[in-house]
Design an enzyme around this catalytic site. Structure first.
Site, PDB file in Angstrom:
ATOM      1  N   ARG A 124     -28.287 -19.535  18.755  1.00  0.00           N
ATOM      2  CA  ARG A 124     -27.950 -19.005  17.458  1.00  0.00           C
ATOM      3  C   ARG A 124     -27.975 -17.542  17.110  1.00  0.00           C
ATOM      4  NH1 ARG A 124     -31.552 -23.429  17.020  1.00  0.00           N
ATOM      5  NH2 ARG A 124     -30.441 -25.551  16.288  1.00  0.00           N
ATOM      6  N   LYS A 146     -15.706  -8.474  13.945  1.00  0.00           N
ATOM      7  CA  LYS A 146     -15.062 -10.027  14.042  1.00  0.00           C
ATOM      8  C   LYS A 146     -15.173 -10.267  15.680  1.00  0.00           C
ATOM      9  CE  LYS A 146     -11.319  -9.822  10.816  1.00  0.00           C
ATOM     10  NZ  LYS A 146      -9.951  -9.502  10.647  1.00  0.00           N
ATOM     11  N   GLU A 188      -3.218   1.852  15.985  1.00  0.00           N
ATOM     12  CA  GLU A 188      -3.957   1.229  14.833  1.00  0.00           C
ATOM     13  C   GLU A 188      -4.570   2.577  14.009  1.00  0.00           C
ATOM     14  OE1 GLU A 188      -4.767  -1.683  14.243  1.00  0.00           O
ATOM     15  OE2 GLU A 188      -4.176  -2.599  16.084  1.00  0.00           O
ATOM     16  N   LYS A 230     -12.674   2.132   8.773  1.00  0.00           N
ATOM     17  CA  LYS A 230     -12.974   0.810   8.727  1.00  0.00           C
ATOM     18  C   LYS A 230     -14.270   0.463   8.243  1.00  0.00           C
ATOM     19  CE  LYS A 230     -12.494  -3.076  11.598  1.00  0.00           C
ATOM     20  NZ  LYS A 230     -11.993  -3.882  12.761  1.00  0.00           N
ATOM     21  N   GLU A 240     -13.741 -10.697   4.824  1.00  0.00           N
ATOM     22  CA  GLU A 240     -12.191 -10.483   4.304  1.00  0.00           C
ATOM     23  C   GLU A 240     -11.862 -11.824   3.532  1.00  0.00           C
ATOM     24  OE1 GLU A 240      -9.580  -9.809   8.008  1.00  0.00           O
ATOM     25  OE2 GLU A 240      -8.202 -11.127   7.161  1.00  0.00           O
ATOM     26  N   ARG A 244     -10.445  -6.758   2.848  1.00  0.00           N
ATOM     27  CA  ARG A 244     -10.319  -6.314   4.471  1.00  0.00           C
ATOM     28  C   ARG A 244      -8.847  -6.599   4.988  1.00  0.00           C
ATOM     29  NH1 ARG A 244     -14.893  -7.590   9.055  1.00  0.00           N
ATOM     30  NH2 ARG A 244     -13.374  -6.719  10.741  1.00  0.00           N
ATOM     31  N   ASN A 248      -4.488  -5.565   8.090  1.00  0.00           N
ATOM     32  CA  ASN A 248      -3.521  -6.189   8.874  1.00  0.00           C
ATOM     33  C   ASN A 248      -2.042  -5.524   8.230  1.00  0.00           C
ATOM     34  OD1 ASN A 248      -5.280  -7.844   9.709  1.00  0.00           O
ATOM     35  ND2 ASN A 248      -5.128  -9.468   7.897  1.00  0.00           N
ATOM     36  N   HIS A 251       0.784  -6.234  10.488  1.00  0.00           N
ATOM     37  CA  HIS A 251       0.567  -7.390  11.179  1.00  0.00           C
ATOM     38  C   HIS A 251       1.394  -8.621  11.006  1.00  0.00           C
ATOM     39  CE1 HIS A 251      -2.665  -4.876  12.275  1.00  0.00           C
ATOM     40  NE2 HIS A 251      -3.175  -5.654  13.130  1.00  0.00           N
ATOM     41  N   HIS A 255       2.721  -9.755  14.299  1.00  0.00           N
ATOM     42  CA  HIS A 255       1.956 -10.906  14.907  1.00  0.00           C
ATOM     43  C   HIS A 255       3.312 -11.827  15.436  1.00  0.00           C
ATOM     44  CE1 HIS A 255      -2.354 -11.139  13.584  1.00  0.00           C
ATOM     45  NE2 HIS A 255      -2.148 -10.347  14.625  1.00  0.00           N
ATOM     46  N   HIS A 268      -0.117  -5.309  21.750  1.00  0.00           N
ATOM     47  CA  HIS A 268      -0.371  -5.288  20.175  1.00  0.00           C
ATOM     48  C   HIS A 268      -0.011  -4.427  19.123  1.00  0.00           C
ATOM     49  CE1 HIS A 268      -2.462  -6.916  16.592  1.00  0.00           C
ATOM     50  NE2 HIS A 268      -3.231  -5.472  16.442  1.00  0.00           N
TER      51      HIS A 268
HETATM   52  P1  NAD Z   1      -7.736  -5.181  26.664  1.00  0.00           P
HETATM   53  O1  NAD Z   1      -9.185  -5.381  26.172  1.00  0.00           O
HETATM   54  O2  NAD Z   1      -7.389  -6.147  27.169  1.00  0.00           O
HETATM   55  O3  NAD Z   1      -7.772  -3.870  27.440  1.00  0.00           O
HETATM   56  C1  NAD Z   1      -6.731  -3.524  27.908  1.00  0.00           C
HETATM   57  C2  NAD Z   1      -6.856  -3.226  29.316  1.00  0.00           C
HETATM   58  O4  NAD Z   1      -7.312  -2.067  29.573  1.00  0.00           O
HETATM   59  C3  NAD Z   1      -7.345  -4.152  30.144  1.00  0.00           C
HETATM   60  O5  NAD Z   1      -6.526  -4.392  31.481  1.00  0.00           O
HETATM   61  C4  NAD Z   1      -8.668  -3.354  30.640  1.00  0.00           C
HETATM   62  O6  NAD Z   1      -9.331  -3.934  31.625  1.00  0.00           O
HETATM   63  C5  NAD Z   1      -8.341  -1.890  30.831  1.00  0.00           C
HETATM   64  N1  NAD Z   1      -9.223  -0.983  30.496  1.00  0.00           N
HETATM   65  C6  NAD Z   1     -10.101  -1.091  29.441  1.00  0.00           C
HETATM   66  N2  NAD Z   1     -10.900   0.155  29.283  1.00  0.00           N
HETATM   67  C7  NAD Z   1     -10.342   0.813  30.323  1.00  0.00           C
HETATM   68  C8  NAD Z   1     -10.589   2.036  30.616  1.00  0.00           C
HETATM   69  N3  NAD Z   1     -11.516   2.886  30.276  1.00  0.00           N
HETATM   70  N4  NAD Z   1      -9.846   2.628  31.947  1.00  0.00           N
HETATM   71  C9  NAD Z   1      -8.924   1.729  32.596  1.00  0.00           C
HETATM   72  N5  NAD Z   1      -8.650   0.800  31.851  1.00  0.00           N
HETATM   73  C10 NAD Z   1      -9.094   0.001  30.847  1.00  0.00           C
HETATM   74  O7  NAD Z   1      -6.976  -4.641  25.327  1.00  0.00           O
HETATM   75  P2  NAD Z   1      -7.580  -3.932  23.841  1.00  0.00           P
HETATM   76  O8  NAD Z   1      -6.349  -3.300  23.243  1.00  0.00           O
HETATM   77  O9  NAD Z   1      -8.593  -2.991  23.889  1.00  0.00           O
HETATM   78  O10 NAD Z   1      -7.976  -4.954  22.988  1.00  0.00           O
HETATM   79  C11 NAD Z   1      -7.070  -6.243  22.526  1.00  0.00           C
HETATM   80  C12 NAD Z   1      -8.067  -7.281  22.213  1.00  0.00           C
HETATM   81  O11 NAD Z   1      -8.740  -6.829  20.897  1.00  0.00           O
HETATM   82  C13 NAD Z   1      -7.230  -8.357  21.568  1.00  0.00           C
HETATM   83  O12 NAD Z   1      -7.904  -9.672  22.081  1.00  0.00           O
HETATM   84  C14 NAD Z   1      -7.293  -8.338  20.034  1.00  0.00           C
HETATM   85  O13 NAD Z   1      -7.137  -9.703  19.519  1.00  0.00           O
HETATM   86  C15 NAD Z   1      -8.795  -7.788  19.830  1.00  0.00           C
HETATM   87  N6  NAD Z   1      -8.947  -7.233  18.535  1.00  0.00           N
HETATM   88  C16 NAD Z   1     -10.212  -7.525  17.949  1.00  0.00           C
HETATM   89  C17 NAD Z   1     -10.211  -6.916  16.822  1.00  0.00           C
HETATM   90  C18 NAD Z   1     -11.728  -7.170  15.960  1.00  0.00           C
HETATM   91  O14 NAD Z   1     -11.871  -6.578  14.905  1.00  0.00           O
HETATM   92  N7  NAD Z   1     -12.478  -7.971  16.955  1.00  0.00           N
HETATM   93  C19 NAD Z   1      -9.384  -5.754  16.349  1.00  0.00           C
HETATM   94  C20 NAD Z   1      -8.275  -5.722  16.842  1.00  0.00           C
HETATM   95  C21 NAD Z   1      -8.002  -6.148  18.208  1.00  0.00           C
HETATM   96  N1  GLY Z   2      -8.447  -5.671  12.760  1.00  0.00           N
HETATM   97  C1  GLY Z   2      -8.629  -5.939  11.599  1.00  0.00           C
HETATM   98  C2  GLY Z   2     -10.151  -6.427  11.140  1.00  0.00           C
HETATM   99  O1  GLY Z   2     -11.050  -6.141  11.797  1.00  0.00           O
HETATM  100  O2  GLY Z   2     -10.203  -6.748   9.924  1.00  0.00           O
END
Ligand code: NAD
Ligand code: GLY
Length: 364
Positions: A124, A146, A188, A230, A240, A244, A248, A251, A255, A268
């Protein structure tokens, strides 16, 4: 050169600090001790990040008396699944992690999202620290709470709002990131400037070359400013309810593009770059901004090597993909639009408005 920035947490409940700097990973033990982290920690990471930075993190942790258990997940979006969530639960149970223990997400957004959701739900809720390793995770996913995984019907459909206890951002880790991933995160940052901070946007217009050449001072500057923007948004509307969703911006079409490409071809940040140009064009069509706003957003995106051209799908395909998005209600869509740079507005639009505009600007 050592640069250190500390953003004090300001969330009413569940407040946490964000530490940003160069070489911070070498002092992670001190940060963790200050955050009250016990000796036994679970580090969730990806294969690539582990190969590049895992042994450094492990030796630092051990040198400071921590006893880390490393859990490795494959790279890629497909990792955000029940299969790998279940693997994390199994390992947390097997290693007898308790409520007062900490999970450390060491990776990009994929790792942050799934490790955060595992932490939110295991027993939990156990403590959780974000140590992001991509620019996107530094400026967006590691802040705001998130967490979640994907479902076969769509991205991020299962999840929870669960804030970390702290975020530790070492910009030196970005040295190993590919240029494409760096730009993915940069999109972003452009978004924050375009909708909420003209000063940041101006800075990006002047300094995009330096930033994308990984100048540490400018990277820290944009990361700090993005985290602050942020945090302010999340502070106003953590779950949200409405505001918030300004985050987007770009987006809705972004998307749709990702869905139509089946999450291949474009990252993305690339998809939302196109989406931001589209949103600015639509804002102009609706009389909310002038040509200059559209031109500045387009130019910064193109100068940064990000795409701006809307891919060749039909208006019908775009509308169907947008309707499938989880944030859409009935015949209308809550759309994020811009006024002049640094100003944002949310409007409920009938799909017919977007359809007509798409028809007008697309060839077919
Ligand atoms: P990712 O986590 O897939 O990383 C991209 C690639 O970079 C991967 O292959 C990873 O292994 C590699 N990598 C990571 N750090 C590295 C480093 N220092 N050196 C070399 N390679 C490295 O992609 P991302 O763009 O970081 O994240 C995308 C994800 O984030 C999506 O799933 C999206 O939905 C999510 N997201 C979440 C939020 C949120 O608020 N929680 C916001 C935006 C995006
Ligand atoms: N990436 C958008 C949010 O965190 O709300």
């Amino acid at each position: 050169m050592k640069i250190r920035v500390e953003l004090k947490g300001s969330l009413k409940d569940n407040s946490y600090d964000i530490f940003i700097g160069t070489g911070i990973l070498s002092e992670i033990g001190n940060f963790l001790k200050d955050l009250g982290v016990k000796k036994k920690v679970c580090v969730v990471t990806s294969k690539t990040v582990n190969d590049l930075h895992g042994s450094n993190l492990e030796s630092r942790l051990r040198a400071d008396g921590f006893n880390p258990v490393f859990l490795l997940l494959p790279d890629g979006e497909a990792t955000k699944s029940l299969k790998y969530l279940s693997f994390l639960y199994d390992e947390l149970i097997k290693n007898r992690f308790e409520r007062s223990d900490h999970v450390i997400a060491f990776g990009g957004g994929v790792i942050g999202d799934i490790a955060g959701f595992a932490a939110a739900t295991y027993l939990r809720g156990v403590n959780f620290i974000q140590v992001p390793t991509t620019l996107l995770a530094d400026v967006d996913s590691s802040v705001g709470g998130k967490t979640g995984i994907n479902h076969s019907s769509g991205k991020n459909l299962i999840g929870a709002f669960y804030q970390p206890k702290g975020v530790i951002i070492d910009v030196d880790i970005l040295d190993t990131l590919t240029d494409r991933e760096l730009k993915n995160g940069f999109a972003e940052v452009i978004k924050y400037g375009a909708i909420l901070d003209e000063g940041l946007f101006l800075y990006l217009e002047k300094n995009y070359n330096e930033i994308l050449s990984r100048n540490k001072e400018s990277l820290i500057y944009i990361i700090e400013r993005s985290c602050k923007i942020k945090s302010d948004v999340v502070n106003k509307d953590e779950k949200e309810a409405d505001f918030r969703s300004v985050l987007n911006f770009g987006h809705s079409l972004g998307h749709a593009i990702e869905t139509l490409y089946n999450y291949e071809n474009l990252k993305h940040g690339e998809a939302i770059s196109i989406g931001m140009v589209f949103s600015a064009m639509l804002s102009k069509e609706l009389g909310l901004c002038g040509d200059e706003t559209v031109a500045r957003i387009r130019k910064l995106i193109e100068n940064s090597g990000l795409p701006s051209q809307i891919p060749d799908f039909t208006a019908e395909e775009y509308i169907n993909a947008m309707r499938a998005d989880k944030k859409i209600y009935d015949k209308e869509i809550r759309f994020v639009l811009t006024g002049q740079i640094g100003y944002v507005t949310l409007k409920t639009l009938n799909f017919s408005v977007i359809y007509d505009f798409l028809k007008k600007i697309l060839k077919g």
